[in-house]
Design a protein around this motif. Structure first.
Motif, short mmCIF file in Angstrom:
data_model
loop_
_atom_site.label_atom_id
_atom_site.label_comp_id
_atom_site.label_asym_id
_atom_site.label_seq_id
_atom_site.Cartn_x
_atom_site.Cartn_y
_atom_site.Cartn_z
N GLN A 6 0.86 -1.18 0.00
CA GLN A 6 0.00 0.00 0.00
C GLN A 6 0.90 1.24 0.00
OE1 GLN A 6 -2.12 0.72 3.65
NE2 GLN A 6 -3.64 1.99 2.62
N ARG A 15 -6.43 8.98 -2.21
CA ARG A 15 -6.66 7.62 -1.71
C ARG A 15 -5.37 6.81 -1.79
NH1 ARG A 15 -11.51 5.70 -5.34
NH2 ARG A 15 -9.91 4.18 -5.66
N ASP A 87 -8.01 0.08 -5.69
CA ASP A 87 -9.05 -0.33 -4.76
C ASP A 87 -8.74 -1.73 -4.23
OD1 ASP A 87 -12.70 -0.51 -5.03
OD2 ASP A 87 -11.34 -0.97 -3.38
N LEU A 88 -8.37 -1.84 -2.96
CA LEU A 88 -8.01 -3.13 -2.38
C LEU A 88 -9.23 -4.05 -2.27
CD1 LEU A 88 -5.79 -4.89 -1.21
CD2 LEU A 88 -6.25 -3.89 1.03
N SER A 89 -10.42 -3.50 -2.02
CA SER A 89 -11.59 -4.37 -1.90
C SER A 89 -11.91 -5.04 -3.24
CB SER A 89 -12.80 -3.59 -1.38
OG SER A 89 -13.15 -2.55 -2.26
N THR A 90 -11.78 -4.30 -4.34
CA THR A 90 -11.98 -4.90 -5.66
C THR A 90 -10.93 -5.95 -5.94
OG1 THR A 90 -13.01 -2.90 -6.50
CG2 THR A 90 -12.14 -4.43 -8.13
N TYR A 91 -9.70 -5.67 -5.54
CA TYR A 91 -8.60 -6.63 -5.70
C TYR A 91 -8.93 -7.92 -4.95
CZ TYR A 91 -3.86 -8.53 -5.29
OH TYR A 91 -2.77 -9.34 -5.33
N ARG A 92 -9.40 -7.78 -3.74
CA ARG A 92 -9.78 -8.97 -2.95
C ARG A 92 -10.86 -9.77 -3.67
NH1 ARG A 92 -9.27 -5.74 2.41
NH2 ARG A 92 -7.44 -6.73 3.32
N GLU A 93 -11.85 -9.07 -4.24
CA GLU A 93 -12.93 -9.76 -4.96
C GLU A 93 -12.41 -10.45 -6.22
OE1 GLU A 93 -16.21 -6.44 -3.65
OE2 GLU A 93 -16.06 -7.00 -5.76
N SER A 96 -10.00 -13.34 -4.98
CA SER A 96 -10.51 -14.15 -3.87
C SER A 96 -9.49 -14.29 -2.74
CB SER A 96 -10.91 -15.54 -4.36
OG SER A 96 -11.88 -15.43 -5.35
N SER A 98 -8.36 -14.54 0.70
CA SER A 98 -8.94 -14.85 2.01
C SER A 98 -7.84 -14.92 3.06
CB SER A 98 -9.71 -16.16 1.96
OG SER A 98 -8.83 -17.20 1.57
#
Length: 103
Positions: A6, A15, A87-93, A96, A98
């Protein structure tokens, strides 16, 4: 290995940006590979002043992926690919993630 970082700029007007490095690591086990990846990630952390004298900080977030590689001629710790994203949340999606290592 995929290492996730990050980058933030002092002042908070922008951001954070996120990036990943794909790194080759030679190890006897997956646990040993993860440990080496964490050490590499921590050594890549840096803070420096940009042209506006604002602190820019690159922080290691964790290991996102571990995959065996069947090529002996590659050197340990050499990035194979780097990519930035906003966008880290999009990256996580998308990937996947976990892993509890990604903070």
């Amino acid at each position: 290995m995929v290492l996730v970082y990050q980058t933030t700029v002092e002042g908070g007007y922008d951001r954070p940006r996120f990036s990943e490095d794909v790194v080759v690591i030679r190890a006897e086990s997956e646990d040993a590979a993860r440990q080496t990846a964490r050490e590499i990630g921590r050594t890549e952390e840096i803070t420096y002043a940009n042209i506006f004298d604002e602190d820019v900080t690159c922080r290691f977030l964790g290991v996102a992926d571990v995959r065996p590689l069947q090529a002996d001629e590659l050197e340990c710790g050499v990035p194979l690919m780097s990519r930035s994203f906003d966008d880290l949340s999009t990256y996580r999606e998308l990937f996947s993630i976990s892993s509890p290592e990604i903070r």
